[in-house]
Write a protein that holds these residues in place. Sequence first.
Motif: not given
Length: 112
Positions: A23-36
């Motif tokens: 997948a092309a990096p510019d076609g990925l949607q980063l949703l957020g940061t999850l911390l646990d």
Amino acid sequence: MEPGETLAEAAAHELAEEASLVAAPDGLQLLGTLLDHVGDVVRLTVPVLVTSWTGIPQQREQTIGAWRFWPLGALPQPLFVPSSQWLTAWNANLPLDHPPATFQRYSNPERA
């Protein structure tokens, strides 16, 4: 992550390395940061929405088992805990049980 990689580049790199999908990096949607926290371990996860890729998923690591696509209404249980956590952060209506986590949604995922 490799030195100098953006989060999107790291996600594309891991997708190819762990699943043989490109997948092309510019076609990925980063949703957020999850911390646990799990015991003494603090985990940081950055979930990514991939909508366009090439290739067929391949089992590249023994710990993963096998890759399959599942409809959201019929996800297998139990899921990997961070997967359950971010899926319910993305869609609170999914019936997934998991330990609590903190999710910070990115307001502008293209720049993360």
